[in-house]
Design a protein around this motif. Structure first.
Motif, PDB file in Angstrom:
ATOM      1  N   LEU A 243       1.128   8.801  -1.933  1.00 32.72           N
ATOM      2  CA  LEU A 243       0.018   8.860  -2.883  1.00 32.72           C
ATOM      3  C   LEU A 243      -0.163   7.537  -3.622  1.00 32.72           C
ATOM      4  CD1 LEU A 243       0.814  12.329  -4.515  1.00 32.72           C
ATOM      5  CD2 LEU A 243      -0.941  11.850  -2.782  1.00 32.72           C
ATOM      6  N   GLY A 244      -1.332   7.408  -4.266  1.00 36.51           N
ATOM      7  CA  GLY A 244      -1.546   6.330  -5.214  1.00 36.51           C
ATOM      8  C   GLY A 244      -1.105   6.785  -6.603  1.00 36.51           C
ATOM      9  N   LEU A 245      -1.114   5.866  -7.551  1.00 34.34           N
ATOM     10  CA  LEU A 245      -0.635   6.205  -8.892  1.00 34.34           C
ATOM     11  C   LEU A 245      -1.285   5.300  -9.927  1.00 34.34           C
ATOM     12  CD1 LEU A 245       1.398   7.635 -10.809  1.00 34.34           C
ATOM     13  CD2 LEU A 245       3.088   5.928 -10.148  1.00 34.34           C
ATOM     14  N   GLU A 246      -1.746   5.925 -11.010  1.00 33.12           N
ATOM     15  CA  GLU A 246      -2.242   5.185 -12.172  1.00 33.12           C
ATOM     16  C   GLU A 246      -1.300   5.439 -13.334  1.00 33.12           C
ATOM     17  OE1 GLU A 246      -7.041   5.669 -11.751  1.00 33.12           O
ATOM     18  OE2 GLU A 246      -6.123   6.084 -13.712  1.00 33.12           O
ATOM     19  N   ILE A 247      -0.824   4.387 -13.953  1.00 34.62           N
ATOM     20  CA  ILE A 247       0.059   4.554 -15.116  1.00 34.62           C
ATOM     21  C   ILE A 247      -0.615   3.919 -16.332  1.00 34.62           C
ATOM     22  CG2 ILE A 247       2.313   3.994 -16.120  1.00 34.62           C
ATOM     23  CD1 ILE A 247       3.480   3.893 -13.358  1.00 34.62           C
ATOM     24  N   ASP A 248      -0.636   4.662 -17.420  1.00 31.32           N
ATOM     25  CA  ASP A 248      -1.300   4.183 -18.641  1.00 31.32           C
ATOM     26  C   ASP A 248      -0.238   3.789 -19.675  1.00 31.32           C
ATOM     27  OD1 ASP A 248      -2.768   3.699 -20.877  1.00 31.32           O
ATOM     28  OD2 ASP A 248      -3.978   5.540 -20.760  1.00 31.32           O
ATOM     29  N   LEU A 249       0.006   2.489 -19.790  1.00 30.38           N
ATOM     30  CA  LEU A 249       1.064   2.020 -20.701  1.00 30.38           C
ATOM     31  C   LEU A 249       0.730   2.330 -22.162  1.00 30.38           C
ATOM     32  CD1 LEU A 249       2.222  -1.436 -19.257  1.00 30.38           C
ATOM     33  CD2 LEU A 249       2.945   0.881 -18.656  1.00 30.38           C
ATOM     34  N   ASP A 250      -0.555   2.549 -22.446  1.00 27.73           N
ATOM     35  CA  ASP A 250      -0.943   2.873 -23.826  1.00 27.73           C
ATOM     36  C   ASP A 250      -0.379   4.224 -24.273  1.00 27.73           C
ATOM     37  OD1 ASP A 250      -2.360   0.515 -23.708  1.00 27.73           O
ATOM     38  OD2 ASP A 250      -4.271   1.479 -23.234  1.00 27.73           O
ATOM     39  N   LYS A 251       0.007   5.056 -23.303  1.00 29.92           N
ATOM     40  CA  LYS A 251       0.540   6.380 -23.642  1.00 29.92           C
ATOM     41  C   LYS A 251       2.037   6.355 -23.966  1.00 29.92           C
ATOM     42  CE  LYS A 251      -3.352   8.560 -22.947  1.00 29.92           C
ATOM     43  NZ  LYS A 251      -3.745   9.128 -21.662  1.00 29.92           N
ATOM     44  N   LEU A 252       2.658   5.225 -23.738  1.00 23.00           N
ATOM     45  CA  LEU A 252       4.100   5.147 -24.014  1.00 23.00           C
ATOM     46  C   LEU A 252       4.356   5.191 -25.514  1.00 23.00           C
ATOM     47  CD1 LEU A 252       5.225   2.393 -21.470  1.00 23.00           C
ATOM     48  CD2 LEU A 252       5.638   4.868 -21.323  1.00 23.00           C
ATOM     49  N   VAL A 253       5.436   5.844 -25.863  1.00 24.28           N
ATOM     50  CA  VAL A 253       5.891   5.848 -27.255  1.00 24.28           C
ATOM     51  C   VAL A 253       7.274   5.223 -27.239  1.00 24.28           C
ATOM     52  CG1 VAL A 253       6.570   7.338 -29.174  1.00 24.28           C
ATOM     53  CG2 VAL A 253       4.541   7.894 -27.816  1.00 24.28           C
ATOM     54  N   PHE A 254       7.512   4.322 -28.177  1.00 25.94           N
ATOM     55  CA  PHE A 254       8.779   3.583 -28.158  1.00 25.94           C
ATOM     56  C   PHE A 254       9.641   3.950 -29.351  1.00 25.94           C
ATOM     57  CE2 PHE A 254       5.611   0.861 -26.015  1.00 25.94           C
ATOM     58  CZ  PHE A 254       6.184   0.841 -24.757  1.00 25.94           C
ATOM     59  N   SER A 255      10.906   3.635 -29.239  1.00 29.92           N
ATOM     60  CA  SER A 255      11.800   3.784 -30.385  1.00 29.92           C
ATOM     61  C   SER A 255      11.404   2.749 -31.439  1.00 29.92           C
ATOM     62  CB  SER A 255      13.244   3.543 -29.945  1.00 29.92           C
ATOM     63  OG  SER A 255      13.408   2.163 -29.654  1.00 29.92           O
ATOM     64  N   LYS A 256      11.904   2.936 -32.646  1.00 24.74           N
ATOM     65  CA  LYS A 256      11.583   1.982 -33.721  1.00 24.74           C
ATOM     66  C   LYS A 256      12.047   0.577 -33.377  1.00 24.74           C
ATOM     67  CE  LYS A 256      11.150   5.160 -37.537  1.00 24.74           C
ATOM     68  NZ  LYS A 256      11.901   5.944 -38.519  1.00 24.74           N
ATOM     69  N   ASP A 257      13.250   0.471 -32.780  1.00 27.41           N
ATOM     70  CA  ASP A 257      13.792  -0.848 -32.417  1.00 27.41           C
ATOM     71  C   ASP A 257      12.877  -1.565 -31.425  1.00 27.41           C
ATOM     72  OD1 ASP A 257      15.949  -0.451 -34.010  1.00 27.41           O
ATOM     73  OD2 ASP A 257      17.415  -0.163 -32.395  1.00 27.41           O
ATOM     74  N   VAL A 258      12.460  -0.826 -30.406  1.00 22.58           N
ATOM     75  CA  VAL A 258      11.616  -1.437 -29.373  1.00 22.58           C
ATOM     76  C   VAL A 258      10.260  -1.791 -29.968  1.00 22.58           C
ATOM     77  CG1 VAL A 258      10.376  -0.993 -27.203  1.00 22.58           C
ATOM     78  CG2 VAL A 258      12.795  -0.372 -27.405  1.00 22.58           C
ATOM     79  N   GLU A 259       9.707  -0.890 -30.762  1.00 26.28           N
ATOM     80  CA  GLU A 259       8.408  -1.134 -31.401  1.00 26.28           C
ATOM     81  C   GLU A 259       8.451  -2.416 -32.238  1.00 26.28           C
ATOM     82  OE1 GLU A 259       6.644   1.888 -34.231  1.00 26.28           O
ATOM     83  OE2 GLU A 259       6.046   2.658 -32.254  1.00 26.28           O
ATOM     84  N   LYS A 260       9.527  -2.537 -33.000  1.00 24.67           N
ATOM     85  CA  LYS A 260       9.675  -3.698 -33.875  1.00 24.67           C
ATOM     86  C   LYS A 260       9.816  -4.989 -33.061  1.00 24.67           C
ATOM     87  CE  LYS A 260      12.601  -5.083 -37.707  1.00 24.67           C
ATOM     88  NZ  LYS A 260      13.884  -4.801 -38.372  1.00 24.67           N
ATOM     89  N   ALA A 261      10.598  -4.912 -31.990  1.00 26.27           N
ATOM     90  CA  ALA A 261      10.791  -6.097 -31.138  1.00 26.27           C
ATOM     91  C   ALA A 261       9.473  -6.495 -30.476  1.00 26.27           C
ATOM     92  CB  ALA A 261      11.869  -5.821 -30.089  1.00 26.27           C
ATOM     93  N   ILE A 262       8.642  -5.508 -30.122  1.00 25.90           N
ATOM     94  CA  ILE A 262       7.325  -5.814 -29.521  1.00 25.90           C
ATOM     95  C   ILE A 262       6.436  -6.484 -30.573  1.00 25.90           C
ATOM     96  CG2 ILE A 262       5.197  -4.802 -28.574  1.00 25.90           C
ATOM     97  CD1 ILE A 262       6.945  -2.660 -27.212  1.00 25.90           C
ATOM     98  N   GLU A 263       6.427  -5.919 -31.781  1.00 21.84           N
ATOM     99  CA  GLU A 263       5.625  -6.500 -32.873  1.00 21.84           C
ATOM    100  C   GLU A 263       6.012  -7.951 -33.155  1.00 21.84           C
ATOM    101  OE1 GLU A 263       5.833  -4.066 -36.402  1.00 21.84           O
ATOM    102  OE2 GLU A 263       4.955  -2.380 -35.281  1.00 21.84           O
ATOM    103  N   ASN A 264       7.336  -8.200 -33.122  1.00 21.61           N
ATOM    104  CA  ASN A 264       7.836  -9.553 -33.396  1.00 21.61           C
ATOM    105  C   ASN A 264       7.611 -10.530 -32.248  1.00 21.61           C
ATOM    106  OD1 ASN A 264       8.750  -8.519 -35.742  1.00 21.61           O
ATOM    107  ND2 ASN A 264      10.911  -8.414 -35.137  1.00 21.61           N
ATOM    108  N   GLY A 265       7.130 -10.006 -31.107  1.00 28.30           N
ATOM    109  CA  GLY A 265       6.921 -10.870 -29.942  1.00 28.30           C
ATOM    110  C   GLY A 265       8.195 -11.152 -29.160  1.00 28.30           C
ATOM    111  N   ASP A 266       9.305 -10.453 -29.498  1.00 29.57           N
ATOM    112  CA  ASP A 266      10.563 -10.659 -28.774  1.00 29.57           C
ATOM    113  C   ASP A 266      10.651  -9.803 -27.508  1.00 29.57           C
ATOM    114  OD1 ASP A 266      11.382 -12.287 -30.828  1.00 29.57           O
ATOM    115  OD2 ASP A 266      12.355 -10.642 -31.930  1.00 29.57           O
ATOM    116  N   PHE A 267       9.706  -8.875 -27.374  1.00 28.17           N
ATOM    117  CA  PHE A 267       9.789  -7.900 -26.289  1.00 28.17           C
ATOM    118  C   PHE A 267       8.355  -7.496 -25.974  1.00 28.17           C
ATOM    119  CE2 PHE A 267      11.554  -3.804 -24.481  1.00 28.17           C
ATOM    120  CZ  PHE A 267      12.466  -4.396 -23.636  1.00 28.17           C
ATOM    121  N   SER A 268       8.164  -6.742 -24.894  1.00 27.35           N
ATOM    122  CA  SER A 268       6.792  -6.343 -24.568  1.00 27.35           C
ATOM    123  C   SER A 268       6.772  -4.942 -23.971  1.00 27.35           C
ATOM    124  CB  SER A 268       6.186  -7.332 -23.570  1.00 27.35           C
ATOM    125  OG  SER A 268       6.877  -7.231 -22.337  1.00 27.35           O
TER     126      SER A 268
END
Lengths: 337, 337
Positions: A243-268
């Motif tokens: 099959l094919g597959l569409e994944i929507d990264l906007d639907k991901l929910v992250f832990s606080k640590d990951v969220e913070k690292a993404i905000e700081n530009g240290d992670f994505s």
């Protein structure tokens, strides 16, 4: 086979334990008194399979300096080695039963190491209701440890969840947050270590999705555990199912640590979606069953996310990020495809 | 889990294969098309156990420079790793079914090596009627290979032959000649190597006693395979059964190579009886069944030897040589006791 195993005994300086003493003192208790394991004294274990059940078998090798940091604490190695295998059983919808433990020690392993390693395994056995059915202890010409576990689970006949069972229109459901392990590994490689850092702990000590095997057996068309990375493992399902597959990264929910690292530009978000070692599950579930599955999962203290859809659009993979389609490709990091 | 595996591809210089290509090209064919192994694409294998049967499981790890010579030919490593496991299944009276293969490669393994290794395994699969159900391929921080196999066999429920089942008065039966592997290893360590030397070949390539499982299930009270050494493994049976044991070394029959080496003073009966890696079986058989067992074994082209007796004389072990009793002790070489 003579193994040449040499473990430096605690107490007496210069004393050592041979393979048989090591097995009797440290490994035999891990059989939890199961008669089929015969205290590890037979050439093999005898495992009775209840009528109406099939066996699910999986293996993972963990090598020091490759799959865990050099000098990692023995208890952590023990728990991680077992749990990555339990995660594979979980993704197949199998209830863990027992495991074979093959461990190759560098020269001059110490008894204190063994004590911590086996002590942790004993706790894991109790936590997950499993036992050690056998294995092998050997010495290796290397400064680093190598460890292989083959784990066994039970599933009602015909109910094992395979990767190839997804159907066009099935939703892609993720059992929780991803990215912590990849962030944790990044921090460890940068020389940051803290037992209080949840991302680091999640890399070091996976939390496999054991205990929801009946949900998988009843509702799930296909599954994989997130070991190579969420996108890569979801694609494994799509590929195996044709099959094919569409994944929507906007639907991901992250832990606080990951969220913070993404905000700081240290992670994505991309790194969270493509890093490995999360040990959540990705599942293919038909739309009609979604409500029941989400309810049952929440009753099991999980926070499942619907993050994509399997399509009959050939083997085409696409990723949505910030509301826009992004064609999947090497740049997104799933080098395996 | 990302494994970091890196195999140098044949042909293009500098090209390499990733783990998934390696699995698809070399390891997937080893599943022999068994659907439960899903071409090694699932997180685990599904193994159906026929009604009325139990599973026997055994593991052996082989490390380069410890369990086989450094630089040993890949085909030999493959065959030996599988056969030492099949020998354990044989000693339990189980018919081989399948196996998990965990292989940790040193950096920069080459495709030609893999081709020879997997080619040999394919031949072994056909010879023994088995298949690879799964496993793991990883890289290791070492110059030397490490290999773990967990093998599975089937036995009718309750018919597995254990070590602890010997009874006082049972005879100790050995399925063939021992000593060749120990002599072969001695020659290899002295720098002598010849593909025409039978002792060396027997060390490098064990010949497990597969195919007589029904004889074991029907007649044998206890068994072990000769991996640690004939005396040590016979004592394992006695210990597990809570019995004493008398072994008569005068009853041993040796190959021409071993006989000649003993005559020349380069080797001894004691070394033949205590060296490892023979992969014959030692069996405890009640006197009343001996005739039938010997006949059936000879019909299977074996030359069984009656070499001792289990006694109710505590856990006392004794060895007869040149017609005289010799008390067992450290000097005789079975350091495990």
């Amino acid at each position: 086979m003579v193994t040449g195993l040499y473990i430096m005994a605690g107490g007496d300086k210069g004393a050592h334990m041979d393979e048989f003493s090591v097995i009797e003192k440290y490994f035999a208790p891990l059989t939890m008194g199961q008669s089929g394991a015969a205290g590890l004294k037979d050439d093999g274990a005898v495992i009775a399979i209840p009528e109406g059940f099939e066996l699910v078998v999986t293996s993972d090798t963990l090598n020091e300096g490759v799959h865990f940091m050099i000098g990692e604490a023995p208890a952590m190695i023990a728990r991680k080695a077992l749990r990555v295998n339990l995660s594979d059983l979980a993704s197949m919808g199998a209830k863990p039963l027992c495991y074979q433990l093959n461990i190759a020690f560098p020269d001059m392993a110490e008894e204190a190491w063994l004590e911590a390693f086996c002590g942790a395994l004993l706790e894991e056995n109790e936590m997950f209701g499993i036992y050690c059915s056998g294995g092998d202890t050997t010495s290796i010409k290397s400064d680093y440890l190598s460890l292989s576990i083959t784990a066994f689970g039970l599933v009602p006949c015909g109910k094992a969840v395979r990767r190839g069972g997804a159907k066009a229109g099935d939703l892609l459901v993720l059992t929780g947050a991803v990215g912590d392990a990849a962030l944790g590994l990044k921090l460890l490689l940068e020389g940051i270590d803290s037992a209080n850092n949840l991302a680091i702990m999640r890399y070091r000590l996976p939390d496999p999705r054991v205990g929801i095997e009946r949900i998988l057996q009843k509702y799930v068309n296909a599954a994989a555990d997130v070991s190579d990375g969420m996108i890569a493992d979801s694609m494994h399902i799509a590929r195996a199912s044709g099959l094919g597959l569409e994944i929507d990264l906007d639907k991901l929910v992250f832990s606080k640590d990951v969220e913070k690292a993404i905000e700081n530009g240290d992670f994505s978000r991309e790194k969270a979606a493509t890093g490995g070692d999360d040990y959540e599950l990705v599942l293919a579930i038909s739309e009609g069953k979604l409500g029941e599955v989400l309810t049952e999962m929440r009753n099991n203290n999980l926070n499942p996310l619907v993050i994509g859809k399997f399509t009959d659009n050939g083997l085409s993979f696409s990723v949505i990020e910030d509301g826009k389609y992004r064609k999947a490709g090497k740049g997104v990091g799933w080098k395996h495809f």
